[in-house]
Design an enzyme around this catalytic site. Structure first.
Site, short mmCIF file in Angstrom:
data_model
loop_
_atom_site.label_atom_id
_atom_site.label_comp_id
_atom_site.label_asym_id
_atom_site.label_seq_id
_atom_site.Cartn_x
_atom_site.Cartn_y
_atom_site.Cartn_z
N GLU A 104 -8.63 166.80 43.08
CA GLU A 104 -9.34 166.50 41.84
C GLU A 104 -10.60 165.68 42.12
O GLU A 104 -11.66 165.92 41.53
CB GLU A 104 -8.43 165.75 40.87
N ASP A 157 -10.40 165.46 37.11
CA ASP A 157 -9.34 165.93 36.23
C ASP A 157 -9.95 166.72 35.07
O ASP A 157 -9.46 167.81 34.70
CB ASP A 157 -8.54 164.74 35.70
N GLU A 163 -11.57 161.02 40.89
CA GLU A 163 -10.37 161.74 40.44
C GLU A 163 -10.37 161.83 38.92
O GLU A 163 -10.00 162.87 38.35
CB GLU A 163 -9.11 161.01 40.92
N ASP A 198 -4.44 164.50 43.85
CA ASP A 198 -5.48 163.52 43.48
C ASP A 198 -6.75 163.74 44.31
O ASP A 198 -7.86 163.68 43.78
CB ASP A 198 -4.97 162.10 43.71
#
Length: 241
Positions: free
Chosen positions: A126, A55, A51, A123
């Protein structure tokens, strides 16, 4: 390398096909599997690190797309659009399009937490982006399907100014980077309801006034102030140190 569990392998191949990719693409299946393991399911082997990578991948993909799509737009406008494209709300919407939740391994307790669903899906998406990026160390497995969502959502944002919620964008920026919230100070300067400058707002952060705006309503004035602050802080972040 395929997974040791044929059923899980087949499930992930279905997900890949939903994304418009092929199981024959150079996908690291171990990483993709890990990207869909919630921390409640395993405290040691889960999507946390992916994650983190995802991002950055998401922001890079969005930045590349917007730079290519809107070459004449100002940086401040592109930054505000990107902040909405990468918000949990938008990411959860994309995740829902692919039924990502059905591939996510999590504990019964987490599955029953409806309040945490949006952030959970964001989440996981990502982390999925992180896994796909690390499979090739490029955006080759990301942009072919993600760009279509960027295109639709970016046009919605540009056509509907109400979606350009600078207060939300500023709050997300200050929370993610500084774990603090901005402060708004509003005063009424006119009793004429139709006065476009009836309210004046300032937004303060870390003891400094970062933005100023006027509007017919308190909300409009705060949005104007938030826009100024958001653009200023984004541009300052982009400057070399």
């Amino acid at each position: 390398m395929t997974l040791n569990h044929p059923q899980r392998q087949r499930e992930l191949e279905k997900l890949i096909q939903k994304l418009g990719l092929s199981p024959q693409d150079p996908i690291d299946w171990q990483l993709l599997d890990l990207a869909l393991i919630h921390p409640s399911f395993s405290s040691e082997m889960n999507y946390d690190r992916l994650e983190f990578v995802g991002d950055a991948v998401l922001r890079m993909a969005a930045a590349e797309y917007l730079d290519e799509r809107y070459p004449d737009s100002k940086v401040g406008e592109l930054a505000s659009i990107r902040s909405l494209l990468v918000s949990d709300r938008m990411l959860a919407k994309i995740a829902d399009n692919y039924g990502l939740e059905r591939y996510l391994l999590l504990s019964p307790g987490a599955a029953g937490d409806r309040n945490g669903r949006q952030s959970r899906l964001a989440d996981a998406l990502e982390a999925t982006l992180g896994a796909l990026y690390l499979s090739t160390h490029s955006l080759d497995l990301v942009r072919p399907w993600l760009d279509e969502h960027f295109k639709e959502l970016a046009e919605q944002i540009r056509c509907d100014p109400a979606l350009q919620n600078y207060k939300d964008a500023l709050q997300e920026l200050t929370q993610s980077r500084y774990q603090m919230l901005p402060e708004y100070r509003v005063r009424e300067t006119s009793t004429v309801h139709a006065d476009p400058q009836r309210f004046q707002a300032e937004v303060w952060f870390q003891g400094t006034r970062r933005g100023y705006g006027q509007g017919r309503t308190k909300k409009a004035a705060e949005q104007a102030a938030a826009r100024m602050a958001f653009v200023e802080m984004q541009q300052a972040q982009a400057l070399p140190s």
